[in-house]
Design a protein around this motif. Structure first.
Motif, short mmCIF file in Angstrom:
data_model
loop_
_atom_site.label_atom_id
_atom_site.label_comp_id
_atom_site.label_asym_id
_atom_site.label_seq_id
_atom_site.Cartn_x
_atom_site.Cartn_y
_atom_site.Cartn_z
N VAL A 361 52.16 41.35 41.50
CA VAL A 361 50.94 41.44 40.71
C VAL A 361 49.77 41.19 41.65
O VAL A 361 49.92 40.54 42.69
CB VAL A 361 50.91 40.43 39.54
CG1 VAL A 361 51.97 40.77 38.52
CG2 VAL A 361 51.06 39.00 40.04
N VAL A 362 48.62 41.71 41.29
CA VAL A 362 47.42 41.56 42.11
C VAL A 362 46.46 40.63 41.37
O VAL A 362 46.18 40.83 40.18
CB VAL A 362 46.76 42.93 42.38
CG1 VAL A 362 45.50 42.76 43.22
CG2 VAL A 362 47.75 43.86 43.07
N ALA A 363 45.98 39.61 42.07
CA ALA A 363 45.14 38.60 41.43
C ALA A 363 44.04 38.15 42.38
O ALA A 363 44.09 38.41 43.59
CB ALA A 363 45.98 37.40 40.99
N LYS A 364 43.05 37.47 41.82
CA LYS A 364 42.00 36.86 42.63
C LYS A 364 42.49 35.51 43.14
O LYS A 364 42.97 34.70 42.36
CB LYS A 364 40.72 36.68 41.81
CG LYS A 364 40.00 37.97 41.46
CD LYS A 364 38.68 37.70 40.76
CE LYS A 364 38.85 37.04 39.42
NZ LYS A 364 37.58 36.95 38.65
N LYS A 365 42.32 35.28 44.43
CA LYS A 365 42.71 34.02 45.03
C LYS A 365 41.46 33.33 45.58
O LYS A 365 40.62 33.97 46.20
CB LYS A 365 43.70 34.26 46.18
CG LYS A 365 44.09 33.02 46.95
CD LYS A 365 45.11 33.37 48.03
CE LYS A 365 45.47 32.15 48.86
NZ LYS A 365 44.36 31.70 49.73
N GLY A 366 41.33 32.04 45.31
CA GLY A 366 40.18 31.30 45.81
C GLY A 366 38.89 31.64 45.09
O GLY A 366 37.81 31.52 45.67
N PHE A 367 38.99 32.03 43.83
CA PHE A 367 37.78 32.36 43.07
C PHE A 367 37.09 31.07 42.65
O PHE A 367 37.73 30.16 42.14
CB PHE A 367 38.13 33.20 41.84
CG PHE A 367 36.93 33.73 41.12
CD1 PHE A 367 36.24 34.83 41.61
CD2 PHE A 367 36.46 33.14 39.96
CE1 PHE A 367 35.13 35.33 40.97
CE2 PHE A 367 35.35 33.63 39.30
CZ PHE A 367 34.68 34.73 39.81
N PRO A 368 35.76 30.95 42.86
CA PRO A 368 35.07 29.69 42.54
C PRO A 368 34.92 29.47 41.04
O PRO A 368 34.28 30.26 40.35
CB PRO A 368 33.71 29.85 43.23
CG PRO A 368 33.50 31.32 43.34
CD PRO A 368 34.86 31.94 43.49
N ARG A 369 35.53 28.40 40.56
CA ARG A 369 35.41 27.97 39.17
C ARG A 369 34.95 26.51 39.18
O ARG A 369 35.74 25.58 38.95
CB ARG A 369 36.73 28.11 38.43
CG ARG A 369 37.17 29.53 38.16
CD ARG A 369 36.28 30.20 37.13
NE ARG A 369 36.80 31.51 36.70
CZ ARG A 369 36.12 32.34 35.92
NH1 ARG A 369 34.91 32.00 35.49
NH2 ARG A 369 36.64 33.48 35.57
#
Length: 733
Positions: A361-369
């Protein structure tokens, strides 16, 4: 084992997804956890060093499972390295002789470093000094490329009082062993002489009580059951850093902390801690069990980029720009409920593809939350802390009038660099409520089959980076969720749905061993368990109930040098009086050859807003009081609430995988999931509806509560139901 037989053995485990699952299932539990934690954060392609590889078996296991990774096992013992190189042969595997604290690798030549239960050897065999450990971390971080990850899994100096009162049983020799330990053990705290202890009177029959330093007591409790190798274990000091010291060591080296988490191994707690000792502070207040392990994951970022998102200050939200608070009154009982909503429609887009027998699967890694780190004054049970950068689906808030057929390719192009030409198929949406009790939001999740290729995530927003887009092994996402390695509930839900729709088993469960006992009768089956009768009792209400608190937090992004490199306000909600932690429970019974689950029906205004009916099937969930600050106190508190509300008598309770974040863009809420075995007699009483777990699996498209989805999937996985029922359990892919 000869080289030839090792090659044959390796060949048995090259193939499709089922071959890898079989191989994984054959590992012991500790190795399964090591693999899950590792691959949750390492890239699926690149070069990874396993520091302190020992026999080489663990490094070999990683190499067998991940053909795209080049694994390098490093060990100081040349005999071990020679034996490993002969016994374990793979084209993507090699072994090196080297001291893991030395610069074994060239600068920026690695994509990952794994230190699993090895760094305490560096301190123990260097006169218990942390100076050599600091050199070790310097060299390992220097060897990482930007974006590379270092994972440390080791022991932890626990937080707590300086001294404790420790009660140990005398009849099994534990008290005598402790006195021997105090006489012979040497550490950074007592290099030249015995551990200072004082025997005092105990009011616990059959026990001896000792006044001793917390850290020394922890050292004993972590090794008290290794009696066959006692002298060997006594040569090592397990603990060397506190959690705060680990985090500081990572950040000053330019590492962004993905997670920092004390671990309580459920088996060790059940078999070696509970009832085996008792300890309190000097005033007699019971203390929580010491962590059995500790996990910290750091990502190397370029100089000047953020390593931490923190809330500098917060204030009540007076004039909302983003969030809106509404109140609704239930005409039947007069109760007023509040919900908060953000503008637009929420989409989760999960691209996926199959390659070399693996599902990615393709996902966002290290996205600022940054909202994840709001309300630092609220207790975060279990001691977990986060940098604020998380892995999540490719999510977007779109205009309500924009059709999904238009929005999905646009979002993929803009936020993942996936062109419309690479899209093969788009699933029907799964619609569910992320936190229906307080957030007026229904997510539509889409699975999108794509052609493999490159990905990209442009910088957007006020922070230095918006993370990166990467491929993840789908099964490893789930395994990481079992052991607290990944936290986003929505990514987990979509991965389960993907595997089920493809008819692929998720593989073995590696969380707590959930082992219910059969009961002679099942609860009464409710025909409407998953489809409550339609009701619309809510009407708009002027004013509010005062339960929810909307706030504006001013968040700062801080680099390794301590400079603020980005800042922004964010609006979020928290309960006004309760904590930011929620406990979710799935009651169940094993009877008549089936697992039965208990489901609550609730009326909620968020559900009525989207569907016209307020009725929703949910798993029981409760906000915890702020006064509850100990994780080990949660099960007793939860059992009391289930008894009071539903008349349930709890038999046993298990952690149902790691904690998760239901909607980190709106609230810092973190959810602690539990599987709760209850007595079937009386289980039909008061408000719970019961149905077989297999019916839940067959009716997933009607499940709208994210908590019920997460806990239902996990319980099904833990009890082996998914391997039998995956086919046809989800919509067409």
């Amino acid at each position: 084992m000869s080289t030839r037989s090792a090659g044959v053995y390796a060949a048995q485990h090259r193939g499709g997804a089922d071959d890898y699952a079989t191989y994984f299932a054959g590992m012991d539990a500790s190795m399964q956890q090591k693999v899950a934690l590792t691959t949750a954060h390492f890239p699926p392609r690149g070069r990874v060093a396993d520091m302190g590889s020992g026999s080489g078996r663990g490094t070999y296991d990683l190499a067998c499972l991940y053909g795209g990774l080049e694994l390098v096992g490093v060990d100081i013992n040349p005999v071990s390295v020679a034996m490993a190189a002969e016994r374990f042969v793979r084209p993507n595997l090699r072994y090196l002789v080297g001291d893991i604290a030395d610069p074994v690798f060239e600068p920026e030549s690695l994509d990952g470093v794994l230190d699993s239960s090895v760094l305490h050897h560096v301190t123990s065999f260097n006169d218990f000094s942390t100076e050599r450990l600091e050199e070790c971390l310097d060299n390992q971080v220097r060897a990482l490329r930007p974006g590379g990850v270092i994972i440390v899994r080791d022991f932890l100096v626990p937080d707590g009082p300086a001294e404790v009162l420790l009660d140990l049983p005398e009849d099994d020799g534990t008290a005598a062993l402790f006195e021997r330990f105090a006489r012979d053990f040497r550490s950074s705290q007592n290099r030249k002489g015995p551990v200072p202890i004082a025997r005092v009177s105990s009011d616990r029959e059959g026990h001896a009580r000792y006044r001793v330093a917390l850290r020394a007591a922890t050292e004993f409790l972590l090794r008290k059951d290794y009696r066959e190798d006692w002298d060997v274990e006594l040569a090592e000091e397990y603990t060397y850093f506190t959690q705060a010291e680990f985090e500081a060591a990572f950040r000053r080296r330019g590492l962004r902390i993905v997670t920092s988490m004390p671990i309580l191994n459920p088996w060790i707690v059940a078999h070696r801690f509970e009832g085996k000792f008792f300890w309190t502070d000097l005033g007699g207040e019971p203390l929580p069990f010491p962590p059995t392990n500790y996990l910290i994951v750091g990502e190397k970022v370029p100089r000047g980029e953020g390593v931490l998102l923190r809330e500098a200050r917060s204030q009540p939200l007076v004039a909302p720009n983003f969030l809106a608070l509404s109140a609704y009154r239930n005409e039947g009982n007069g109760r007023v409920l509040e919900v908060v909503e953000r503008p637009g429609r929420t989409l989760d887009v999960v691209p996926w593809f199959q390659k070399d027998g693996q599902i990615f699967v393709v996902a966002k890694k290290g996205f600022p939350r940054p909202i994840v780190n709001a309300c630092a004054d609220h207790p975060r049970l279990g001691g977990a802390s986060y940098s604020g950068y998380i892995t999540e689906p490719i999510a977007a808030i779109v205009h309500p009038g924009e059709a999904a057929a238009v929005a999905i390719p646009r979002v993929l192009q803009e936020r993942a660099g996936i062109s419309p030409e690479r899209v093969r198929a788009v699933s029907e949406p799964l619609r569910y409520f992320t936190s229906p009790g307080g957030v007026n939001e229904r997510v539509a999740g889409y699975l999108v089959e794509i052609e493999p290729g490159d990905f990209g995530l442009p910088a957007y927003g006020v922070f230095a980076k918006a993370g990166s887009v990467r491929e993840l092994d789908a099964r490893q996402v789930l395994r990481a969720c079992h052991v607290g390695g990944l936290f986003d509930a929505r990514l987990e839900i979509n991965v389960h749905r993907l595997l089920a729709g493809l008819g692929i088993s998720p593989g073995p469960w590696i969380g707590a061993n959930i082992a219910p006992s059969p009961q002679p009768r099942a609860p009464d089956r409710a025909e409407d368990a998953l489809k409550p009768a339609r009701r619309a009792p809510f009407v708009p209400h002027e004013g509010n109930s005062g339960y929810l608190d909307l706030r504006t937090g001013h968040f700062e992004e801080v680099c390794a040098e301590g400079r603020v490199v980005g800042e922004a306000p964010r609006e979020y909600l928290i309960p006004r009086a309760a904590s930011r932690s929620t406990v979710a429970a799935l009651p169940f019974v094993l009877a008549e050859g089936e697992v039965w689950i208990g489901i609550e029906h609730r009326d909620l205004p968020a559900v009525q807003h989207f569907t016209g009916s307020a009725a929703i099937a949910v798993t029981p969930a409760y906000r915890l009081p702020r006064t509850l600050s100990r994780l080990d106190a949660v099960p007793r508190w939860l059992a009391g609430r289930l008894g009071d509300q539903f008349g349930l008598s709890v038999r046993r309770m298990w952690d149902l995988g790691g904690a998760y974040l239901p909607t980190p863009g709106v609230t810092p809420e973190i959810v602690l999931p539990f599987a709760v075995e209850v007595e079937a007699d009386g289980a039909e009483a008061r408000r719970l509806r019961w149905c077989p777990l297999r019916e839940w699996i067959e009716a997933l498209e009607s499940v709208q509560d994210a908590h019920l989805l997460v806990l239902g999937w996990r319980l099904s996985h833990a009890l082996g139901a998914l391997g039998r029922s995956a086919e046809g359990a989800a919509p067409p892919i």
